[in-house]
Write an enzyme that holds these catalytic residues in place. Structure first.
Site, mmCIF file in Angstrom:
data_model
loop_
_atom_site.group_PDB
_atom_site.id
_atom_site.type_symbol
_atom_site.label_atom_id
_atom_site.label_comp_id
_atom_site.label_asym_id
_atom_site.label_seq_id
_atom_site.Cartn_x
_atom_site.Cartn_y
_atom_site.Cartn_z
ATOM 1 N N LYS A 187 0.844 -1.202 0.000
ATOM 2 C CA LYS A 187 0.000 0.000 0.000
ATOM 3 C C LYS A 187 0.876 1.247 0.000
ATOM 4 O O LYS A 187 1.930 1.279 0.635
ATOM 5 C CB LYS A 187 -0.919 -0.029 1.224
ATOM 6 N N SER B 255 -9.607 1.692 3.119
ATOM 7 C CA SER B 255 -8.809 2.463 2.188
ATOM 8 C C SER B 255 -7.738 1.649 1.456
ATOM 9 O O SER B 255 -7.045 2.173 0.586
ATOM 10 C CB SER B 255 -8.117 3.610 2.935
ATOM 11 N N SER C 103 -9.770 -0.666 7.352
ATOM 12 C CA SER C 103 -9.266 -0.403 6.005
ATOM 13 C C SER C 103 -8.621 -1.589 5.314
ATOM 14 O O SER C 103 -8.358 -1.528 4.119
ATOM 15 C CB SER C 103 -8.273 0.765 6.032
#
Length: 507
Positions: free
Chosen positions: A79, A160, A184
């Site tokens: 990420k 996210s 997330s």
């Protein structure tokens, strides 16, 4: 479909060891597929030269019969809020668009030491403030399970950490690293039909993870099976001198029992009644009930429990989130950190213009709200009260996990992860960020408030052909039992995370 994508990480590395497959071949195919599936927008930045070099080094180790670990040669995505040495780390925001870290986050350095092949950086909501991966400066991420990726009726990947979840679900890598502050990692895992693990707070180092909410942020793991999550967790978990919040004791690697070796008659499952909430779809409720029945029929004790402060948790989470965001985002002033505006008429003007240009509206709103809540006149009424209620929420979990009476005590909590299947982008984007998170984070953020481990596992497809998932939670540092039960459920439901007609979407 690439046959090896159906394999577990252990099967993949075994094929490397016997020469059936090579890390270089798997890496090349992953890079090729990532380009062919660019429409997903899962990756914001591939690092092909680095990946090929890592794959070649891995291949040489296998030829010498000296693999670094059970992750040697395994393709993993990172990420874009984890620092990666000499590779841009932007948090999908203009504020950090030009930031190139001179060091690796601990998670990344441990993966490199384990011999993993890091393919690149994945998409996310700006500074991880979202539940859909829809407001990145690189554009939204699409869900591979969407009926049509080319039209306007595609589904969100969740957030996210939507980029990592989308990449794992599409078979572009064997695992992805995400972050989890209020769900997330588990939210996109649920929508994309993969496993998403939020470890106990402090089990995995946060060093090099660009902070959102320091007291809740946890590196998360996404993979296509529980066993694969365990392989990654074993490589990255443990104390870290660079993060004072990590555990002090050495981490003992998890070894899950065989599915048939788990005695469910010794396991007590709790069903929190407060999670049967407004907005819970009939299909998710049906899935929840069927899995509870499945566990009970196999000998587990299943009982309803109460977590009385659950209704307040989403409001408390929102207050604490915004307060910590206001503090963490203060460093981005255009001088020490972040985007620098051209207007240098005064220091104040430079600060204001740099932040106005660097942050999107979602980030600005949270900063403004957080600063308002932290004003002297509001501090006691909002921030301190929220901290007190957060303690009560954590105590709710303690009461069910550590009740004096065995009859009242449970080992595992079983809940929904998300309230529905993945929504259409056009429907999701019509809501405000506040409303999006209020719905998406309801079932997931309490685990972050309490610091306990949680895992989302896919169970079945909805009538629309989209994944439906459930969440398991347990007491702190009880990942061994949590993931053992999760793997047992996984074996019973036999969900295929790659059953989304990938060949048609690659053509």
């Amino acid at each position: 479909m690439r046959r090896h994508l159906q394999w577990s990480i252990k099967q993949l590395t075994s094929s490397y060891a016997d020469g059936q497959l090579s890390p270089r071949r798997v890496t090349e195919q992953a890079l090729e597929d990532s380009v062919n599936l660019k429409t997903l927008n899962a990756f914001v930045r591939l690092t092909p030269e680095e990946a090929r070099q890592q794959a070649q080094q891995s291949e040489q180790r296998y030829q010498k019969k000296q693999p670094s670990s059970g992750l040697d040669g395994v393709t993993i995505a990172i990420k874009d809020n984890f620092c990666t040495e000499n590779v841009h780390t932007t948090c999908a925001s203009r504020m950090l668009q030009d930031f190139v870290p001179p060091y690796d986050a601990t998670v990344c350095s441990r993966l490199r030491q384990a011999g993993a092949v890091l393919l690149g950086k994945t998409n996310m909501d700006q500074f991880a403030m979202g539940a859909g991966t829809v407001d990145s400066i690189y554009g939204p991420t699409k869900n591979i399970w969407s009926e049509d990726l080319t039209q306007n009726n595609w589904r969100i990947a969740g957030g996210s950490s939507g980029g990592s979840a989308s990449a794992v679900a599409a078979g572009l890598c064997f695992a992805g690293i995400g972050s989890d502050t209020g769900g997330s990692t588990r939210n996109p895992a649920s929508y994309c039909g993969v496993v998403g693990l939020k470890p106990t707070y402090g089990l995995v180092s946060r060093h090099g993870l660009i902070p959102l909410v320091n007291s809740m942020d946890v590196p998360g793991i996404l993979a296509r099976s529980v066993s694969d999550c365990v392989e990654v967790l074993n490589a990255v978990a443990g104390p870290d001198g660079k993060d004072s919040t990590t555990i002090r004791q050495p981490f003992t690697k998890l070894q899950l029992p065989e599915v048939d070796g788990l005695d469910l008659q010794t396991v007590r499952i709790g069903i929190p009644k407060e999670y049967h909430c407004n907005g819970l779809s009939a299909e998710v409720l049906e899935t929840w009930t069927k899995v509870a029945d499945l566990l009970e029929c196999a000998g587990a004790s299943v009982q309803q429990v109460s977590l009385p402060n659950t209704a307040a948790s989403i409001f408390v989470y929102s207050i604490l989130n915004q307060c910590e965001v206001a503090s963490n985002m203060a460093r981005y002033d255009g001088i020490e950190f972040g985007h620098r505006a051209a207007d240098e008429r005064s220091t104040e003007q430079l600060y204001a213009q740099s932040r106005a240009e660097g942050f999107n509206d979602v980030v600005k709103t949270r900063i403004l709200t957080g600063n308002f809540l932290l004003l002297r006149k509001n501090y006691d009424h909002y921030f301190e009260k929220a901290l007190r209620v957060r303690r009560l929420i954590a105590e709710d979990f303690l009461k069910v996990f550590e009740a004096p009476s065995k009859e009242d005590r449970v080992d595992i909590l079983l809940t929904p992860t998300t309230l529905t299947e993945a929504p259409l982008y056009k429907d999701f984007s019509s809501l405000s960020n506040r409303d999006q998170c209020a719905v998406q984070d309801f079932c997931t953020q309490p685990a972050n408030m309490a610091g306990i481990p949680a895992v989302s596992i896919p169970i079945r497809l909805s009538r629309s052909g989209l994944p439906l998932s459930l969440q398991l939670m347990s007491r702190s540092l009880n990942e061994q039992l949590l993931l053992s039960v999760a793997r047992w459920i996984e074996a019973q439901v036999a969900f295929d995370s790659l059953d989304h007609r990938l060949e048609q979407k690659l053509s």
